[in-house]
Design a protein around this motif. Structure first.
Motif, short mmCIF file in Angstrom:
data_model
loop_
_atom_site.label_atom_id
_atom_site.label_comp_id
_atom_site.label_asym_id
_atom_site.label_seq_id
_atom_site.Cartn_x
_atom_site.Cartn_y
_atom_site.Cartn_z
N ARG A 93 -23.45 33.87 -2.71
CA ARG A 93 -24.70 34.37 -3.30
C ARG A 93 -24.72 34.18 -4.81
NH1 ARG A 93 -28.87 34.98 -0.31
NH2 ARG A 93 -29.63 36.65 -1.62
N THR A 94 -23.55 34.01 -5.41
CA THR A 94 -23.50 33.77 -6.84
C THR A 94 -22.69 32.52 -7.08
OG1 THR A 94 -21.51 35.13 -7.08
CG2 THR A 94 -23.63 36.22 -7.39
N MET A 95 -23.04 31.79 -8.10
CA MET A 95 -22.36 30.55 -8.44
C MET A 95 -21.61 30.72 -9.75
SD MET A 95 -23.03 28.46 -5.99
CE MET A 95 -24.19 28.26 -4.64
N GLU A 96 -20.31 30.45 -9.73
CA GLU A 96 -19.53 30.57 -10.93
C GLU A 96 -19.81 29.37 -11.84
OE1 GLU A 96 -17.83 33.10 -11.73
OE2 GLU A 96 -18.10 34.14 -9.83
N PRO A 97 -20.03 29.60 -13.14
CA PRO A 97 -20.34 28.51 -14.06
C PRO A 97 -19.30 27.40 -14.05
CG PRO A 97 -20.74 30.64 -15.10
CD PRO A 97 -20.05 30.92 -13.79
N GLU A 98 -18.02 27.76 -13.86
CA GLU A 98 -16.98 26.74 -13.91
C GLU A 98 -17.06 25.77 -12.73
OE1 GLU A 98 -15.01 30.64 -12.48
OE2 GLU A 98 -16.45 29.98 -13.98
N ASN A 99 -17.82 26.14 -11.68
CA ASN A 99 -17.97 25.25 -10.54
C ASN A 99 -19.11 24.25 -10.73
OD1 ASN A 99 -15.91 26.56 -9.19
ND2 ASN A 99 -17.28 28.01 -8.19
N TYR A 100 -19.79 24.35 -11.84
CA TYR A 100 -20.92 23.47 -12.12
C TYR A 100 -20.61 22.54 -13.27
CZ TYR A 100 -24.48 25.24 -8.95
OH TYR A 100 -25.20 25.53 -7.83
N GLU A 101 -21.12 21.32 -13.17
CA GLU A 101 -21.01 20.38 -14.27
C GLU A 101 -21.99 20.80 -15.38
OE1 GLU A 101 -23.83 19.94 -11.47
OE2 GLU A 101 -21.76 19.31 -11.08
N PRO A 102 -21.78 20.33 -16.61
CA PRO A 102 -22.70 20.67 -17.69
C PRO A 102 -24.13 20.26 -17.35
CG PRO A 102 -20.72 19.67 -18.57
CD PRO A 102 -20.65 19.51 -17.08
N PHE A 103 -25.07 21.01 -17.88
CA PHE A 103 -26.49 20.72 -17.60
C PHE A 103 -26.83 19.29 -18.00
CE2 PHE A 103 -30.99 20.67 -18.91
CZ PHE A 103 -31.58 21.11 -17.74
N GLU A 104 -26.27 18.85 -19.11
CA GLU A 104 -26.57 17.50 -19.60
C GLU A 104 -26.11 16.43 -18.60
OE1 GLU A 104 -26.76 20.43 -22.62
OE2 GLU A 104 -25.08 19.89 -21.29
N THR A 105 -24.99 16.69 -17.93
CA THR A 105 -24.50 15.74 -16.93
C THR A 105 -25.43 15.72 -15.73
OG1 THR A 105 -22.21 16.13 -17.61
CG2 THR A 105 -22.56 15.16 -15.43
#
Length: 244
Positions: A93-105
């Motif tokens: 239900r929640t997404m950890e920021p470290e599991n996501y690539e940078p917004f720019e990517t």
């Protein structure tokens, strides 16, 4: 004859089992987990072993969980568990920021996808960026289709997301990101706000007004025809998801 068929079947399953293990290990190396989407198919590119190309890995993993396929032997189950296999998946239900690539990517991947598709076409939900030279190094292996689907899901529910989490992202940056997403046909509803929609062209009719002026020659447009079509398709997709 029956014994020969049984042995042949066992040999075939053993071969498939080894291929599934190899595919799961390759998937984990690229995505950091073994939560394979049901619709995931191994891409036919050089970054994956040729013997695995076009394998419907998602369906095989689903069969392992629901039917116990390949894992009737306890030793095979232990092998999967040692690899980090999850027998029962719970929706995150929640997404950890470290599991996501940078917004720019993420944006760079969207832009390159549309360049490769010559500006048209939506991103399939199962699309994963290939490990090939035509894609930026930082984008390779990115599950772009899944990222877009998750982003829309969070928006539809009015939930926060690492790209617009007010506890970690400045308000001005959030506004810039929402505008950038809208330019790519992804309209986000922030928690407590209305979803951003494609702007109407000047003079275009609103709800409840006559539409006869909407097709007048030379009428100004805030988006190109392709952009409008893409925006409408994006919104229709969200509405279809809500109905499911």
């Amino acid at each position: 004859a029956n014994e020969e068929r049984r042995r042949a079947k066992e040999a075939e399953e053993a071969k498939e089992w080894e291929e599934v293990l190899e595919a799961l290990a390759a998937y984990r190396e690229r995505f950091g987990n073994m939560r394979v989407p049901v619709r995931f198919t191994v891409p036919s590119d050089e970054s994956w072993p040729a013997a695995l190309h076009d394998m419907k890995l998602g369906q095989k993993v689903s069969a392992i969980r629901s039917q116990g396929k390949y894992v009737r032997e306890e030793g095979r189950r232990r092998t999967l568990e040692e690899m980090g296999f999850e027998w029962r998946l719970r929706r995150l239900r929640t997404m950890e920021p470290e599991n996501y690539e940078p917004f720019e990517t993420f944006v760079e991947a969207l832009e390159r996808f549309r360049e490769n598709k010559k500006g048209g076409g939506s991103v399939p939900r199962t699309f994963v960026i290939p490990h090939s030279e035509e894609w930026p190094v930082a984008c390779r292996g990115l599950p772009l289709g899944a990222r877009i689907s998750a982003l829309k899901s969070h928006s539809r529910r009015g939930e926060t997301h690492p790209y617009w989490d007010a506890t970690t992202v400045p308000e001005t940056v959030i506004e810039e990101r929402i505008a950038t997403l809208a330019e790519h046909g992804i309209f986000v509803k922030l928690p407590g706000r209305k979803r951003q929609r494609a702007p109407r062209a000047e003079g275009a009719p609103g709800r409840g007004r006559k539409r006869k002026n909407a097709t007048e020659p030379g009428a100004p447009s805030a988006f190109s025809a392709d952009a409008v079509e893409e925006a409408v398709a994006s919104l229709e997709e969200e509405e279809e998801e809500e109905e499911e």
